[in-house]
Design an enzyme around this catalytic site. Structure first.
Site, PDB file in Angstrom:
ATOM      1  N   THR A 101       0.869  -1.177   0.000  1.00 32.24           N
ATOM      2  CA  THR A 101       0.000   0.000   0.000  1.00 32.24           C
ATOM      3  C   THR A 101       0.904   1.225   0.000  1.00 32.24           C
ATOM      4  O   THR A 101       1.683   1.436   0.930  1.00 32.24           O
ATOM      5  CB  THR A 101      -0.914   0.008   1.229  1.00 32.24           C
ATOM      6  OG1 THR A 101      -1.725  -1.168   1.214  1.00 32.24           O
ATOM      7  CG2 THR A 101      -1.816   1.242   1.218  1.00 32.24           C
ATOM      8  N   LYS A 176      -7.364   1.397  -2.475  1.00 38.86           N
ATOM      9  CA  LYS A 176      -6.947   0.786  -1.203  1.00 38.86           C
ATOM     10  C   LYS A 176      -6.960   1.819  -0.084  1.00 38.86           C
ATOM     11  O   LYS A 176      -7.361   1.528   1.050  1.00 38.86           O
ATOM     12  CB  LYS A 176      -5.544   0.191  -1.349  1.00 38.86           C
ATOM     13  CG  LYS A 176      -4.941  -0.365  -0.043  1.00 38.86           C
ATOM     14  CD  LYS A 176      -5.755  -1.508   0.546  1.00 38.86           C
ATOM     15  CE  LYS A 176      -5.199  -1.978   1.904  1.00 38.86           C
ATOM     16  NZ  LYS A 176      -3.914  -2.660   1.802  1.00 38.86           N
ATOM     17  N   LYS A 244       0.516   4.907   8.477  1.00 38.98           N
ATOM     18  CA  LYS A 244       1.095   5.305   7.189  1.00 38.98           C
ATOM     19  C   LYS A 244       0.021   5.406   6.119  1.00 38.98           C
ATOM     20  O   LYS A 244      -0.028   6.370   5.339  1.00 38.98           O
ATOM     21  CB  LYS A 244       2.171   4.296   6.794  1.00 38.98           C
ATOM     22  CG  LYS A 244       2.776   4.495   5.401  1.00 38.98           C
ATOM     23  CD  LYS A 244       2.165   3.564   4.344  1.00 38.98           C
ATOM     24  CE  LYS A 244       2.445   2.105   4.611  1.00 38.98           C
ATOM     25  NZ  LYS A 244       1.878   1.232   3.532  1.00 38.98           N
TER      26      LYS A 244
END
Length: 378
Positions: A101, A176, A244
């Site tokens: 990701t 995502k 993150k």
């Protein structure tokens, strides 16, 4: 050229997710070479027949398909775009598929650079967590069309149960991030609900059952809340990585001028959890922010590490944390809504993309900040 049983596969990054995914590819009969910063994390795959390479460049040089599953956009950039990165060393015609990701803009940059070199790259982040990786039932989020990625479909199917196509470079990453925004907000929602149940003296597990049979439940409350209630904070997906992801989503939202107050709140809480020692716990450790100090300390947290100025607070949450008052559980004097409370969004010290996790947005501020700047697979 389509992937076939004789195709050579390279896999870069054999951490929690990567090792399980590489294992399914290996079990399907492919010739797999793996590499990882820490060789010990690849030993299980080597024992099952995978070959070892000391570097990503060495792993990729003869591969028909290269998968990467690393920790942060800085790692992705280094693996693909450095002088000895995959864009340069992979053979012509090779497929380069990033499962990390990461930043949508970085995904677009990698795609474009690969095309110039007569190679094919697309972003393919996954969802389904550790269990999905182990069971081979991940959902793949592809930043390419079904037609464009068709040559590698057989190998993608070895570790997935569903593949969704978002038809453009970086589209998989953006999709995502949308998923992660919803996940984080759902986690804050169930943590709030369970804290309310506990303070009111009603059974938290019954509340979870109620939510599961009503409209208040979610995938997060089903999979993660029971672990929190059991005191199980082992990582399936680490706190630092969800933080993150939220930072990346907030950067993208800022670029598009989209307000996301739920994600802002979630970022603040997960960032706080990182600061006090929870960065490498499972995301279900969010519930510890609602617990008393003794419970947090027993789990490995240290409230003295918190810098309240990062959250725009000179007292109250953080600086005035007293035993028995978790960050989100000390109701009353320390938490006047809108008065510097811990859940009020980013404080002055945390701009999207350059805070504690070095979140990378469209401008590629790689390497900035980074108290949790660990390689997922290290």
């Amino acid at each position: 050229m389509p992937v076939n049983s004789h195709s050579k596969i390279a896999f870069v990054g054999t951490g929690i997710m990567g090792s399980a995914i590489a294992g399914h590819i290996l079990d399907a009969g492919y010739d797999v070479t793996v590499t990882n910063r820490t060789k010990a994390k690849a030993e299980g795959l080597l024992a099952r027949g995978a070959a070892w390479a000391d570097t990503p460049a060495e792993a990729a040089k003869d591969a028909d398909v290269v998968f990467t599953m690393v920790g942060y956009p800085t790692d992705v950039e280094d693996v693909y775009l450095s002088t000895d990165g995959l864009i340069r060393v992979a053979k012509r015609g090779a497929w380069l598929i990033d499962l990390t990701t990461s930043s949508p803009q970085l995904a677009r940059d990698i795609h474009d650079a690969a095309e110039v070199e007569d190679k094919h790259a697309f972003d393919c982040p996954v969802t389904g967590g550790q269990k999905g990786a182990e069971d081979g039932t991940l959902t793949l989020i592809v930043g390419a069309s079904e037609e464009e990625s068709a040559p590698v479909l057989p190998i993608l199917e070895t570790f997935s149960s569903k593949i969704m196509y978002f038809d453009q470079p970086g589209g998989g990453q953006t999709a995502k991030l949308c998923n992660q925004v919803s996940l984080a907000s759902c986690m804050v929602g169930y943590a709030d609900a369970l804290a309310l149940a506990e303070q009111a003296g009603i059974d938290q597990r019954q509340v979870l059952e109620l939510m599961a049979n009503g409209t208040g439940g979610s995938g997060a409350s089903k999979a993660l809340a029971p672990k929190a209630l059991d005191g199980d904070y082992k990582p399936g997906f680490m706190v630092e990585h969800l933080r993150k992801d939220i930072a990346l989503a907030l950067q993208r939202a800022e670029d598009l001028d989209v307000a996301m107050p739920g994600a802002e709140t979630a970022f603040t809480l997960f960032d706080m959890l990182c600061q006090i020692g929870g960065s490498r716990m499972g995301t279900q450790a969010l519930s510890l922010l609602y617990s008393d100090e003794a419970t947090g300390t027993a789990a490995g947290l240290d409230w003295s590490l918190l810098n309240p100025e990062d959250y725009g607070a000179s007292d109250g949450c953080g600086s005035g944390h007293e035993p028995g008052e978790g960050c989100c559980g000390g109701h009353g004097e320390g938490h006047g809504h809108g008065e510097g409370d811990c859940c009020g969004g980013h404080g002055e010290g945390h701009d999207h993309g350059e805070g504690c996790c070095g979140g990378h947005g469209e401008g590629h501020g790689h390497g900035e900040g980074g108290c949790c700047h660990h390689h997922e697979e290290a």
